[in-house]
Design an enzyme around this catalytic site. Structure first.
Site, PDB file in Angstrom:
ATOM      1  CB  SER A 107       9.133   5.430  -6.772  1.00  0.00           C
ATOM      2  OG  SER A 107       8.864   4.059  -6.948  1.00  0.00           O
TER       3      SER A 107
ATOM      4  CG  ASN B 151       0.780  -2.471  -8.291  1.00  0.00           C
ATOM      5  OD1 ASN B 151      -0.019  -1.686  -7.793  1.00  0.00           O
ATOM      6  ND2 ASN B 151       1.701  -3.085  -7.581  1.00  0.00           N
TER       7      ASN B 151
ATOM      8  CD  GLN C  70       1.118  -2.037 -13.350  1.00  0.00           C
ATOM      9  OE1 GLN C  70       0.793  -2.707 -14.331  1.00  0.00           O
ATOM     10  NE2 GLN C  70       2.284  -2.190 -12.762  1.00  0.00           N
TER      11      GLN C  70
ATOM     12  CB  ALA D 105       9.647   5.068 -19.602  1.00  0.00           C
TER      13      ALA D 105
ATOM     14  CB  CYS E 293       7.877  -3.378  -4.292  1.00  0.00           C
ATOM     15  SG  CYS E 293       7.407  -2.699  -5.866  1.00  0.00           S
TER      16      CYS E 293
HETATM   17  C1  LIG Z   1       5.805   0.170 -10.966  1.00  0.00           C
HETATM   18  C2  LIG Z   1       4.857   1.030 -10.239  1.00  0.00           C
HETATM   19  C3  LIG Z   1       5.284   2.162  -9.525  1.00  0.00           C
HETATM   20  C4  LIG Z   1       6.724   2.507  -9.348  1.00  0.00           C
HETATM   21  O1  LIG Z   1       7.327   2.929 -10.528  1.00  0.00           O
HETATM   22  P1  LIG Z   1       8.927   2.888 -10.625  1.00  0.00           P
HETATM   23  O2  LIG Z   1       9.196   3.462 -11.987  1.00  0.00           O
HETATM   24  O3  LIG Z   1       9.319   1.467 -10.516  1.00  0.00           O
HETATM   25  O4  LIG Z   1       9.471   3.734  -9.544  1.00  0.00           O
HETATM   26  C5  LIG Z   1       4.328   2.948  -8.921  1.00  0.00           C
HETATM   27  N1  LIG Z   1       3.027   2.654  -9.003  1.00  0.00           N
HETATM   28  C6  LIG Z   1       2.566   1.580  -9.677  1.00  0.00           C
HETATM   29  C7  LIG Z   1       1.107   1.315  -9.753  1.00  0.00           C
HETATM   30  C8  LIG Z   1       3.463   0.731 -10.313  1.00  0.00           C
HETATM   31  O5  LIG Z   1       3.015  -0.335 -10.963  1.00  0.00           O
END
Ligand SMILES: *Cc1c(COP(=O)(O)O)cnc(C)c1O
Length: 399
Positions: free
Chosen positions: A75, A154, A182, A203, A328
């Site tokens: 994020s 995602n 992803q 990660a 989320c």
């Molecule tokens: C999980 C995800 C995020 C957010 O990553 P975080 O490490 O949880 O902040 C952003 N973009 C996509 C496509 C995701 O799958």
């Protein structure tokens, strides 16, 4: 829970940390705890550990080490890319192009930018979740400073035509950012070959720790800082480095990108068996997302006449961890913005399920889900007034 079966089918939400990754991280919690900004020799181990991890991340995506900046996750990398490019380039223009199916880290950052004088175009996607390159070209104006399009979605797993988007952006001299959170570990990525200027990764989506990610920023890209403070990350991202996390990210990305082909082969085989089983055993089911251009571990299906939330609760009672869409947005009753964007009517979008397979998935898990899921769907349908009406009217079904 003692004796209770647990089947984890939510790798798109997060993954466990691989033992090798944890082993690599451990010394940086305990003996090598030094602050890399300190002068004394003791802190050098921390400093060199960061640089080693930076090399690994760079190698995994075809970048140079000095183009990698560590962040507190996906994020943050997304927010940095959008806000950083917007504010650094507003003398050139105030227009940004993205899509309707981005992660909320992108969409909500765009909403913030809209409140601050930027104009955003949200591209449509087709019924498979693919953007149209023609629509992208038509959306570009002389005020466009950034195109941000996710590498892979995602929720429905669709993989976008990244190289083609990169070509368009390059030709028009517009920065191209991709949220590859992803994609890393599932798709081969070469930022130079694909003309990517900025790329986000995290990660915990590829067997590394949570709360650490990276933003690749191509050399020469004009970008503002997001986190202000000390001079860490070559003065671009302040804050004492999360050394164990960064080391874990380095190890995890090295492992995840070293055997993509064999990993995918194994996962796709199981994914296809699960999907075929679901389609065969459960009538009135629709696969969401692109049939071929999709993430290896992703299944997203809509079951007519039922509620995704009730389905998840019953799956949970059987020890199956799954999701209705993005982690989320669970807890909210709005149907997923991604499923609405691919044109699903609300009632069908509501009956959707995402199963995401990964390294922990075993053949027995597939058997178990194929045994449990059809029964649960049937049980819910038997209680559904919609299904009752459908059975009596016997209307024709196209889903
Ligand atoms: C999980 C995800 C995020 C957010 O990553 P975080 O490490 O949880 O902040 C952003 N973009 C996509 C496509 C995701 O799958």
């Amino acid at each position: 829970m003692e004796g209770k079966r647990l089947v984890y089918m939510d790798h798109a939400a997060t993954t466990y940390v691989k033992p090798e990754v944890l082993d690599a991280m451990m010394p940086y919690f305990t003996e090598n705890f030094g602050n890399p900004s300190s002068i004394y020799t003791f802190s050098r181990k921390s400093k060199s550990a960061i640089e080693e991890a930076r090399e690994k991340v760079a190698k995994a995506i075809g970048a140079k080490a000095d183009e990698i900046y560590f962040t507190g996750g996906g994020s943050e990398a997304d927010n940095w890319a959008l806000k950083g490019i917007a504010f650094a380039n507003k003398d050139k223009g105030n227009h940004i192009i993205t899509t309707k199916i981005e992660h909320h880290a992108i969409l909500h950052a765009c909403e913030f930018l809209e409140k601050n004088g930027f104009e955003i175009t949200y591209l449509n996607v087709d019924e498979n979740g693919m953007i149209s390159l023609d629509e992208l070209e038509r959306a570009i104006t002389d005020k466009t400073i950034l195109i941000s399009i996710m590498f892979a979605n995602n929720e429905i797993g669709t993989i976008e035509p990244i190289k083609e988007i990169g070509e368009i952006a390059k030709k028009r001299n517009i920065y191209f950012h991709t949220d590859a959170v992803q994609a890393v570990g599932n798709v081969k990525i070469d930022v130079k070959d694909m003309n990517i200027d900025l790329l986000s990764l995290a990660a915990h989506k590829f067997y590394g720790p949570k709360g650490v990610g990276a933003l690749y920023i191509k050399k020469g890209v004009k970008i503002e800082n997001l986190i202000h403070g000390g001079g860490q990350e070559r003065k671009r991202r302040a804050g004492t480095e999360n050394i164990p996390g960064i080391v874990g990210l380095g190890k995890a990305i090295e492992l995840a990108t070293s055997d993509i082909d064999s990993h995918n082969e194994r996962i796709i085989k199981m994914r296809d068996r699960l999907l075929e089983g679901i389609m065969e055993k459960i009538p009135h089911t629709k696969l969401n997302g692109h049939p071929e251009k999709r993430l290896p571990g992703n299944i997203n299906v809509s079951f007519r006449f039922i509620e995704g939330e009730s389905l998840l609760l019953l799956l949970d009672q059987s020890g199956i961890c799954a999701s209705t869409g993005s982690a989320c947005s669970s807890g909210s009753l709005d149907p997923s913005h991604v499923l609405l964007a691919i044109g699903l009517p609300h009632e069908i979008a509501h009956g959707s399920l995402r199963l995401s397979l990964g390294d922990a998935t075993k053949e027995e898990d597939i058997d178990y889900v194929l045994e449990v899921l059809p029964k649960i769907v049937q049980r819910l349908r038997d209680m559904s007034p919609l299904y009752e009406t459908f059975k009596h009217k016997g209307e024709t079904i196209n889903v």
